[in-house]
Design a protein around this motif. Structure first.
Motif, PDB file in Angstrom:
ATOM      1  N   VAL A 187     -65.253  21.453 -24.755  1.00 13.20           N
ATOM      2  CA  VAL A 187     -64.095  21.867 -25.579  1.00 13.20           C
ATOM      3  C   VAL A 187     -62.866  21.263 -25.571  1.00 13.20           C
ATOM      4  O   VAL A 187     -62.377  20.666 -24.688  1.00 13.20           O
ATOM      5  CB  VAL A 187     -63.770  23.264 -24.551  1.00 13.20           C
ATOM      6  CG1 VAL A 187     -62.642  24.267 -25.135  1.00 13.20           C
ATOM      7  CG2 VAL A 187     -64.909  24.298 -24.220  1.00 13.20           C
ATOM      8  N   HIS A 188     -62.295  21.427 -26.857  1.00 16.02           N
ATOM      9  CA  HIS A 188     -61.201  20.766 -27.135  1.00 16.02           C
ATOM     10  C   HIS A 188     -59.913  21.631 -26.583  1.00 16.02           C
ATOM     11  O   HIS A 188     -59.983  22.779 -26.910  1.00 16.02           O
ATOM     12  CB  HIS A 188     -61.118  20.555 -28.770  1.00 16.02           C
ATOM     13  CG  HIS A 188     -59.313  20.059 -28.913  1.00 16.02           C
ATOM     14  ND1 HIS A 188     -59.390  18.759 -28.564  1.00 16.02           N
ATOM     15  CD2 HIS A 188     -58.378  20.580 -29.608  1.00 16.02           C
ATOM     16  CE1 HIS A 188     -58.114  18.401 -29.099  1.00 16.02           C
ATOM     17  NE2 HIS A 188     -57.673  19.521 -29.699  1.00 16.02           N
ATOM     18  N   ASP A 230     -58.673  31.120 -38.725  1.00 12.28           N
ATOM     19  CA  ASP A 230     -57.373  31.516 -39.229  1.00 12.28           C
ATOM     20  C   ASP A 230     -56.431  30.249 -38.573  1.00 12.28           C
ATOM     21  O   ASP A 230     -55.201  30.642 -38.390  1.00 12.28           O
ATOM     22  CB  ASP A 230     -56.901  32.811 -38.984  1.00 12.28           C
ATOM     23  CG  ASP A 230     -57.307  33.354 -37.554  1.00 12.28           C
ATOM     24  OD1 ASP A 230     -57.934  32.432 -36.735  1.00 12.28           O
ATOM     25  OD2 ASP A 230     -56.935  34.241 -37.130  1.00 12.28           O
ATOM     26  N   GLY A 286     -63.250  32.832 -33.155  1.00 12.23           N
ATOM     27  CA  GLY A 286     -63.797  31.467 -32.525  1.00 12.23           C
ATOM     28  C   GLY A 286     -64.374  31.946 -31.150  1.00 12.23           C
ATOM     29  O   GLY A 286     -65.194  31.276 -30.704  1.00 12.23           O
ATOM     30  N   SER A 343     -57.399  22.755 -26.975  1.00 16.59           N
ATOM     31  CA  SER A 343     -56.184  22.556 -27.986  1.00 16.59           C
ATOM     32  C   SER A 343     -54.709  22.678 -27.793  1.00 16.59           C
ATOM     33  O   SER A 343     -53.903  21.818 -28.071  1.00 16.59           O
ATOM     34  CB  SER A 343     -56.335  23.936 -28.871  1.00 16.59           C
ATOM     35  OG  SER A 343     -57.711  24.029 -29.251  1.00 16.59           O
ATOM     36  N   ARG A 363     -51.094  34.026 -37.267  1.00 17.88           N
ATOM     37  CA  ARG A 363     -51.629  32.691 -37.508  1.00 17.88           C
ATOM     38  C   ARG A 363     -51.446  32.484 -39.082  1.00 17.88           C
ATOM     39  O   ARG A 363     -50.579  32.439 -39.600  1.00 17.88           O
ATOM     40  CB  ARG A 363     -53.446  32.529 -37.005  1.00 17.88           C
ATOM     41  CG  ARG A 363     -53.270  32.595 -35.486  1.00 17.88           C
ATOM     42  CD  ARG A 363     -54.555  32.245 -35.131  1.00 17.88           C
ATOM     43  NE  ARG A 363     -54.810  32.366 -33.559  1.00 17.88           N
ATOM     44  CZ  ARG A 363     -56.113  32.209 -33.020  1.00 17.88           C
ATOM     45  NH1 ARG A 363     -57.300  32.457 -33.992  1.00 17.88           N
ATOM     46  NH2 ARG A 363     -56.204  32.281 -31.912  1.00 17.88           N
ATOM     47  N   ALA A 403     -64.307  23.122 -31.136  1.00 15.87           N
ATOM     48  CA  ALA A 403     -63.007  22.291 -31.672  1.00 15.87           C
ATOM     49  C   ALA A 403     -62.002  23.054 -32.009  1.00 15.87           C
ATOM     50  O   ALA A 403     -60.784  22.517 -32.124  1.00 15.87           O
ATOM     51  CB  ALA A 403     -63.576  21.774 -33.068  1.00 15.87           C
ATOM     52  N   GLY A 404     -61.896  24.421 -31.968  1.00 15.04           N
ATOM     53  CA  GLY A 404     -60.654  25.246 -32.053  1.00 15.04           C
ATOM     54  C   GLY A 404     -60.132  25.458 -33.469  1.00 15.04           C
ATOM     55  O   GLY A 404     -60.111  26.334 -33.946  1.00 15.04           O
ATOM     56  N   ILE A 418     -60.360  26.208 -20.148  1.00 17.99           N
ATOM     57  CA  ILE A 418     -58.774  26.575 -20.404  1.00 17.99           C
ATOM     58  C   ILE A 418     -58.812  28.028 -20.489  1.00 17.99           C
ATOM     59  O   ILE A 418     -59.707  28.695 -20.843  1.00 17.99           O
ATOM     60  CB  ILE A 418     -58.603  25.660 -21.760  1.00 17.99           C
ATOM     61  CG1 ILE A 418     -59.753  26.038 -22.971  1.00 17.99           C
ATOM     62  CG2 ILE A 418     -58.296  24.348 -21.696  1.00 17.99           C
ATOM     63  CD1 ILE A 418     -59.276  25.698 -24.281  1.00 17.99           C
TER      64      ILE A 418
HETATM   65  C1  LIG Z   1     -58.409  29.143 -30.844  1.00 14.12           C
HETATM   66  C2  LIG Z   1     -59.392  28.634 -29.849  1.00 14.12           C
HETATM   67  C3  LIG Z   1     -60.419  29.516 -29.389  1.00 14.12           C
HETATM   68  C4  LIG Z   1     -60.505  31.024 -29.759  1.00 14.12           C
HETATM   69  O1  LIG Z   1     -60.582  31.026 -31.008  1.00 14.12           O
HETATM   70  P1  LIG Z   1     -60.071  32.731 -31.869  1.00 14.12           P
HETATM   71  O2  LIG Z   1     -60.445  32.493 -33.177  1.00 14.12           O
HETATM   72  O3  LIG Z   1     -58.811  32.940 -31.336  1.00 14.12           O
HETATM   73  O4  LIG Z   1     -60.969  33.731 -31.094  1.00 14.12           O
HETATM   74  C5  LIG Z   1     -61.541  29.105 -28.891  1.00 14.12           C
HETATM   75  N1  LIG Z   1     -61.526  27.874 -28.524  1.00 14.12           N
HETATM   76  C6  LIG Z   1     -60.665  26.886 -28.805  1.00 14.12           C
HETATM   77  C7  LIG Z   1     -60.725  25.490 -28.272  1.00 14.12           C
HETATM   78  C8  LIG Z   1     -59.604  27.381 -29.657  1.00 14.12           C
HETATM   79  O5  LIG Z   1     -58.603  26.373 -29.748  1.00 14.12           O
END
Ligand SMILES: *Cc1c(COP(=O)(O)O)cnc(C)c1O
Length: 467
Positions: free
Chosen positions: A221-222, A288, A148, A224, A91, A255-256, A174
């Motif tokens: 949840v976005h 990250d 995340g 992503s 990343r 938000a991711g 997702i």
């Molecule tokens: C990337 C992401 C996660 C996971 O985050 P990590 O830092 O990889 O654990 C969770 N939710 C969303 C919406 C993400 O885009």
């Protein structure tokens, strides 16, 4: 095979290898158990017939040289793919201030010490937290956890644990990569997910109807890494916040990507400031991705809710380490130009073109068909799918990709339409010289091979620049 002809009988014994002149120089710089491990692996490869017995000492010496020169176990890669948050390359790349912070925090640092009073203090994430709140004044409080996924686990467990419901749209269930699915992650702590709506359409009445006395939180949840187009609708954060407020439930927004404020180049990408202003109680993000910092889970939002999270037993299991806090603090405190993710995102296409042209000019004549072509970079890491970042690439024959990848330093380009493309978006300008040397070495080596083997087939004509 007769036993005396069996090459396996020629495999040197461990004590002989430990005295071998190719190996003894490394015995002071590599741990003794690791040396024995490398010896054992080389002997096993020879027994399987994958390594000639006479090549064993050199193979072990190579491995030990690698351990001594790259104690991390990794050789730093030059990312010439044009993908900024490259999942396969760890990343976000950290900038100089964050690297300095990692080095500083490697030794003793006052993580749980009040240096003025000389007494133990509460564990300090306060410096990094303060930096987060400066970057996102819409948040009352912040908490940093391991990643995340940990932020999602902790917030859902703390707000809807003990068999309560987290209400989520079916359009947002997702999988985030490597087979990990958010719904399974959330349910792993005993939280119940209450799915509402349909994959393509969810309405506010779907949420309303799902709210019962067992409800613990609303979660949005976005998604992503994918986009739904066509007959699609979702409930906005503002509308959800209104529902949550009416039922006195917290609204969590995952938000991711990690933007803390709106990014004009990525208008579809959610950011913490906008989400909090729209009424989310908690916003979760990864450190990250677009934030450009170390791996971390960032939780921003209402102070009273964040205090509940910090008191939950899981908070201890997902807490972050001192190096992460230090690198995050440095990333948030540095000017944008010193945060590689931000510099790469805002790279000036004209400048990228000039840099490519300069390298191409130096290589002129070494191989036919080197060109500078338009090339679109990507955010990557699940961020802003489908958003192109206009730029340029140096176009080499496809056969250059493998030796560039396995050279020193390794250069990772993009193989596309029969060519190896080197996009400089994520390459700091001071590394252009290294790219030039790497490419020149690869092209010269190939020219040398061709001179030695005049009958070798020539490559088919190089295809034109990809469109
Ligand atoms: C990337 C992401 C996660 C996971 O985050 P990590 O830092 O990889 O654990 C969770 N939710 C969303 C919406 C993400 O885009």
């Amino acid at each position: 095979m007769a036993p005396e002809r069996d090459p396996r009988r020629l495999i040197p014994r461990t004590d002989a290898l430990l005295r071998h002149p190719a190996i003894t120089p490394w015995l002071t710089s590599v741990d003794a158990m690791r040396v024995r491990g490398e010896i054992r692996r080389a002997q096993q490869r020879a027994r399987r017939g994958d390594l000639a017995p006479e090549d064993i000492p050199a193979a072990i010496a190579d491995a030990l040289r690698g351990l001594a020169s790259h104690p991390s176990g990794w050789e730093p890669v030059i990312n010439a793919t044009g993908v900024i948050v490259h999942t396969n390359l760890g990343r976000a790349a950290l900038g100089e201030p964050a690297r300095q912070a990692l080095a500083d925090s490697a030794g003793y640092v006052p993580v749980e010490m009040d240096m003025r009073a000389g007494v133990r203090s509460r564990r300090r994430g306060a410096e990094a937290t303060q930096a987060l709140l400066d970057a996102c004044p819409a948040a009352e409080a912040a908490l940093v956890v391991n990643n995340g996924a940990a932020a999602l686990l902790l917030s859902t467990a703390a707000l809807a644990g003990a068999g309560r419901d987290v209400i989520i749209s079916r359009g947002e269930l997702i999988e985030i990569g490597a087979g990990f699915r958010l719904p399974e992650l959330i349910e792993s702590t005993g939280v119940r997910l209450k799915e509402v709506g349909a994959t393509n359409r969810t309405h506010s009445r779907d949420y309303e109807e799902a709210i019962s006395p067992q409800a613990g939180a609303l979660l949005k949840v976005h998604p992503s890494n994918y986009r739904v187009q066509g007959f699609h609708s979702e409930v906005s954060v503002a509308e959800l916040a209104e529902i949550a407020r009416r039922h006195q439930l917290p609204l969590i927004m995952d938000a991711g990507s990690g933007l803390l404020h709106p990014e004009p180049l990525l208008p579809e990408e959610p950011d913490a400031t906008t989400l909090l202003r729209a009424g989310a109680d908690l916003v979760l993000a990864s450190g990250d991705k677009l934030l450009g910092g170390p791996q971390a889970g960032i939780i921003l939002g209402r102070a009273e809710i964040i205090a509940r999270l910090a008191r939950h037993p899981l908070a201890r299991a997902v807490r972050t380490n001192k190096s992460t806090l230090a690198a995050l603090h440095a990333t948030l405190s540095a000017p944008a130009a010193e945060v590689p993710v931000r510099a790469s995102l805002h790279a000036d296409p004209a400048e990228l073109k000039t840099r490519c042209e300069r390298i191409a000019a130096e290589l002129a004549g070494l191989v036919a068909g080197i060109e500078v072509c338009p090339h679109e970079g990507r955010v990557g890491g699940g961020g802003a799918p489908g958003v192109p970042l206009p730029g340029w690439a140096l176009r080499l024959p496809e056969w250059a990709a493998a030796p560039l990848r396995t050279g020193t330093p390794p250069v990772l380009g993009r193989i596309h339409q029969g060519a190896c493309l080197l996009d400089l978006r994520c390459v700091p300008p001071q590394q252009d010289e290294e790219i030039l040397h790497a490419v020149r070495r690869v092209l010269n080596a190939r020219a040398g091979e061709e001179a030695a083997q005049p009958h070798r087939d020539h490559d088919p004509e190089e295809p034109p620049c990809p469109s």
